[in-house]
Design an enzyme around this catalytic site. Sequence first.
Site, PDB file in Angstrom:
ATOM      1  N   CYS A   2      11.634   0.213  -9.728  1.00 36.28           N
ATOM      2  CA  CYS A   2      12.105  -0.636 -10.822  1.00 36.28           C
ATOM      3  C   CYS A   2      12.488  -2.007 -10.278  1.00 36.28           C
ATOM      4  O   CYS A   2      12.636  -2.192  -9.077  1.00 36.28           O
ATOM      5  CB  CYS A   2      13.309   0.006 -11.495  1.00 36.28           C
ATOM      6  N   ARG A  27       7.224  -4.654 -11.019  1.00 35.63           N
ATOM      7  CA  ARG A  27       7.839  -3.474 -10.420  1.00 35.63           C
ATOM      8  C   ARG A  27       8.117  -2.373 -11.443  1.00 35.63           C
ATOM      9  O   ARG A  27       8.564  -1.280 -11.074  1.00 35.63           O
ATOM     10  CB  ARG A  27       9.149  -3.857  -9.721  1.00 35.63           C
ATOM     11  N   TRP A  76      10.423   1.576 -14.327  1.00 34.19           N
ATOM     12  CA  TRP A  76       9.271   2.470 -14.214  1.00 34.19           C
ATOM     13  C   TRP A  76       9.835   3.876 -14.312  1.00 34.19           C
ATOM     14  O   TRP A  76      10.599   4.309 -13.457  1.00 34.19           O
ATOM     15  CB  TRP A  76       8.552   2.249 -12.883  1.00 34.19           C
ATOM     16  N   ASN A 102      17.651   1.628  -9.217  1.00 33.53           N
ATOM     17  CA  ASN A 102      16.274   1.774  -8.746  1.00 33.53           C
ATOM     18  C   ASN A 102      16.246   2.966  -7.813  1.00 33.53           C
ATOM     19  O   ASN A 102      17.001   3.008  -6.841  1.00 33.53           O
ATOM     20  CB  ASN A 102      15.832   0.503  -8.008  1.00 33.53           C
ATOM     21  N   GLY A 103      15.387   3.957  -8.067  1.00 33.79           N
ATOM     22  CA  GLY A 103      15.289   5.116  -7.207  1.00 33.79           C
ATOM     23  C   GLY A 103      15.506   6.407  -7.974  1.00 33.79           C
ATOM     24  O   GLY A 103      15.396   6.459  -9.203  1.00 33.79           O
ATOM     25  N   GLU A 485     -12.121   1.789  -1.818  1.00 27.33           N
ATOM     26  CA  GLU A 485     -11.254   0.795  -2.440  1.00 27.33           C
ATOM     27  C   GLU A 485     -11.853   0.286  -3.750  1.00 27.33           C
ATOM     28  O   GLU A 485     -11.127   0.076  -4.734  1.00 27.33           O
ATOM     29  CB  GLU A 485     -11.017  -0.365  -1.472  1.00 27.33           C
ATOM     30  N   LYS A 489      -9.872   0.571  -7.374  1.00 23.72           N
ATOM     31  CA  LYS A 489      -9.596  -0.564  -8.262  1.00 23.72           C
ATOM     32  C   LYS A 489     -10.028  -0.247  -9.692  1.00 23.72           C
ATOM     33  O   LYS A 489      -9.337  -0.573 -10.656  1.00 23.72           O
ATOM     34  CB  LYS A 489     -10.316  -1.822  -7.759  1.00 23.72           C
ATOM     35  N   GLU A 492      -7.652   2.241 -11.266  1.00 24.17           N
ATOM     36  CA  GLU A 492      -6.331   1.663 -11.523  1.00 24.17           C
ATOM     37  C   GLU A 492      -6.280   0.843 -12.801  1.00 24.17           C
ATOM     38  O   GLU A 492      -5.313   0.935 -13.560  1.00 24.17           O
ATOM     39  CB  GLU A 492      -5.922   0.763 -10.352  1.00 24.17           C
ATOM     40  N   HIS A 508     -25.120  16.138   0.695  1.00 22.49           N
ATOM     41  CA  HIS A 508     -24.221  17.268   0.881  1.00 22.49           C
ATOM     42  C   HIS A 508     -23.430  17.591  -0.388  1.00 22.49           C
ATOM     43  O   HIS A 508     -22.414  18.281  -0.316  1.00 22.49           O
ATOM     44  CB  HIS A 508     -23.263  16.997   2.042  1.00 22.49           C
ATOM     45  N   LYS A 611       4.090  -1.932  -8.865  1.00 16.55           N
ATOM     46  CA  LYS A 611       3.643  -2.543  -7.616  1.00 16.55           C
ATOM     47  C   LYS A 611       4.247  -1.893  -6.387  1.00 16.55           C
ATOM     48  O   LYS A 611       3.559  -1.627  -5.414  1.00 16.55           O
ATOM     49  CB  LYS A 611       3.992  -4.043  -7.638  1.00 16.55           C
TER      50      LYS A 611
END
Length: 616
Positions: A2, A27, A76, A102-103, A485, A489, A492, A508, A611
């Site tokens: 957060c 955040r 968040w 936060n946490g 990557e 992206k 996300e 395979h 983030k």
Amino acid sequence: MCGIVGYAGPNETIEALLNGLRRLEYRGYDSAGVAVIDDTGGISVRKKSGKLLNLEDLLEASPVQAAGAGIGHTRWATHGGPTDVNAHPHLGDDGRLAVIHNGIVENFAELRDEVVSRGAELASETDTEVVAALLGLETGSGKDLETAFRDVVGRLHGTFTLLAMHQSEPGKIVAARHHSPLVVGLGDGENFLGSDVAAFVSSTRRAVVVEEDNIAVITPDSVRITDFAGAEVAFEEYEVEWDAGAADKGGWSSFMAKEINEQPEAIENTIRGRIVDGHVEIPELTALGEDRLRSIDRIIIVACGTASYAGLVGSYAIEQWARIPVEVQLSHEFRYRDPVLTENTMVVSVSQSGETMDTLMAVKYAIERGVTTVSVCNTQSATIPRESDAAVYTHAGPEVAVASTKAFVAQITALYLLGLHLGRVRETLSAADESAAIEQFESLPEKMAEAVATHDQIAELAHWMADTRSVLFLGRHAGYPAALEGALKLKEIAYIHAEGFAAGELKHGPIALIDHGQPVFVLVPSPRTSPLMHSKVVSNIQEIRARGARVIAIVEKGDTSVLPFADEVVRIPLTDALFDPILQVVPLQWFALELSTAKGLDVDQPRNLAKSVTVE
């Protein structure tokens, strides 16, 4: 993960808090809220689920006159869904006390039972309200805010940054840090608190890092830091290297678009000062001593998500130049697998924020076992680099978009520099190879600018693919993690199925996914510097094309061998095989951004993500 901000001073408190929250919204954007000492001397709270704009609308419809101190929060969601009632701040002591957090408080259940048994009534599903209730019971018993706060934080288990204020002590904010970032901003007749310097950098660039298990107390005219036992702690201030304008969009359509365009500068800044007299030298590593570096016989790179893919790319270069075996492990798996570590092991952590909880815990585990720790980080004075034996900063500047771009290429650049530094010290790198690598580095920012210029072609491609429901990515050698990557992206920010594969793995199993019209991005190695891998990847293209795939090939300029087999060809500048992924990933970043845009999504604030991950 957060965002938190605190303000004590004579200026407009609500605007100071909102300004900080705007810069911290990356955040967390499930909800937002503020608490201030109002003009009656009481605490007024405004909070709203959803993005910060909803809170701003609420404040316009229901304004509050503040009187010099306040705290603000962007959430968040962890405990409890993203609702108005679960939004922070939370109140205690019959509304005379406000808390933001936060946490995660891991022992909240037993604390909840305690406060309920003592008569507290809880309205939300959050662990934070339990802390507010417990703190309120302590202040309600006659303790001053600092004493009560110190008693409460000593009882909490988990990770937290906590800010609290009480109407009986207007102008004062107390804050505690335990495994979660907290910084103080030093102003002129005003002081700030934040989970990130972005919270106050538009007002002051003077900052103080609050260390682990310390409590900060701010008023407009003073800053005092103690440990959890109440003993005074000396602190040092530092100057934030970037200004507020670096964290603004600057006219771009999104932060992600801005940050993709900033990649040439990010690479240039990461290289600057580290090529001296024809050699790569990383000044931050000199304190380790060359004998210590020569003794390293194994490197473990720990990271999560995008940073782990940067680590995978970097592992190819470090092994080639330094001749040290390298493995890449996910931070959250590392310490739980009881890894084999010796005094000659080096653990290299990679984290944009330097506060990623999984990675921080992995680093602490490594430190406890006496191994050499090196941090690759983008954030000045963050926890991970300060706790590591050495830190290699990437100097990419603030990255606000949740989906990382410029931090990724800067991390690869820093890891390559680490490989060259180790190769020189260990005398495993020939003069010719070092010279060739340095030549590639010196031309890389200009080549990156050319790769960024693929935007228009990629945008057109993405917009006619707006209804695509699945995309595959193939790469080989160092191009394989770049394919991973590219897929990440797309997941996300476009919310569609995307997978990256090592091209050699096709036969395979993954080739079963190829059906008529299936879009496949193929990262093609250079035919000049990797002719064998190039021919094998061209064979892979022929295999999937024969089965109906729609092939988008990322190739270097002048490579015509793929033209008969590719539906779309995107060209990047010529470079050495090891440097290909740094350029190849840029069209993939653009593709994710433009496909997301075509779907009408918010590229900077994707659903369910934030983030900086500060819970493990």
